[in-house]
Write an enzyme that holds these catalytic residues in place. Structure first.
Site, short mmCIF file in Angstrom:
data_model
loop_
_atom_site.label_atom_id
_atom_site.label_comp_id
_atom_site.label_asym_id
_atom_site.label_seq_id
_atom_site.Cartn_x
_atom_site.Cartn_y
_atom_site.Cartn_z
N LYS A 57 13.40 -34.45 38.28
CA LYS A 57 14.32 -34.47 38.36
C LYS A 57 15.20 -34.21 39.90
O LYS A 57 16.23 -34.42 40.39
CB LYS A 57 15.46 -34.35 36.78
CG LYS A 57 15.27 -35.01 35.51
CD LYS A 57 16.04 -34.32 34.75
CE LYS A 57 15.05 -35.37 34.10
NZ LYS A 57 15.94 -34.81 32.19
N HIS A 107 13.84 -20.68 25.67
CA HIS A 107 13.98 -21.39 23.99
C HIS A 107 15.18 -21.16 23.25
O HIS A 107 15.34 -19.54 22.98
CB HIS A 107 12.74 -22.14 23.59
CG HIS A 107 12.14 -20.99 23.43
ND1 HIS A 107 11.79 -20.00 22.53
CD2 HIS A 107 11.15 -19.66 24.68
CE1 HIS A 107 11.38 -18.98 22.85
NE2 HIS A 107 10.79 -18.44 23.76
#
Length: 122
Positions: A57, A107
């Site tokens: 990206k 995370h």
């Protein structure tokens, strides 16, 4: 300059890890050795996978013209993640004018996230 972010459900990667070829198809031997040290924790694998997606990206191309194994996520002696690019992934980054990459991983119990900043020449 560009940036990319990717967030992935750890459960999705955990399911993918049950398939025999998922790890070997998407991660290098060095990455796999790191995963082994971490007990192949799904959150670790998920964060690394998200980093590869975020890299694509940041380039602005998506995953086209290179394989995920050519985007290697390694760690320095303090545990800070960094990229080592190979083959077409390296060529694509150079063609996009990318000279330096920064990556951050995190995370929760359910999600893994990676953020990438790609710097070009000044």
């Amino acid at each position: 300059m560009g940036n990319g972010v990717d967030c992935i459900a750890i459960s999705r990667i955990e399911k993918a890890m049950a398939r025999e070829r998922f790890i070997s198809r998407n991660f290098t031997e060095k990455e796999q050795a790191y995963f082994a040290i971490k007990g192949f924790a799904p959150e670790t694998v998920a964060a690394h996978f998200a980093a590869k997606e975020a890299f694509a990206k940041a380039l602005g191309t998506g995953i086209r013209g290179f394989s995920l194994c050519q985007v290697e996520v390694l760690h320095d002696e303090l545990g800070k993640p960094y990229f080592s690019l190979h083959g077409e992934a390296r060529e694509k980054a150079e063609a996009c004018g990318i000279h330096k990459l920064h990556v951050s991983l995190t995370h929760t119990e359910a999600l893994a996230l990676a953020f990438v900043v790609a710097e070009g020449a000044e």
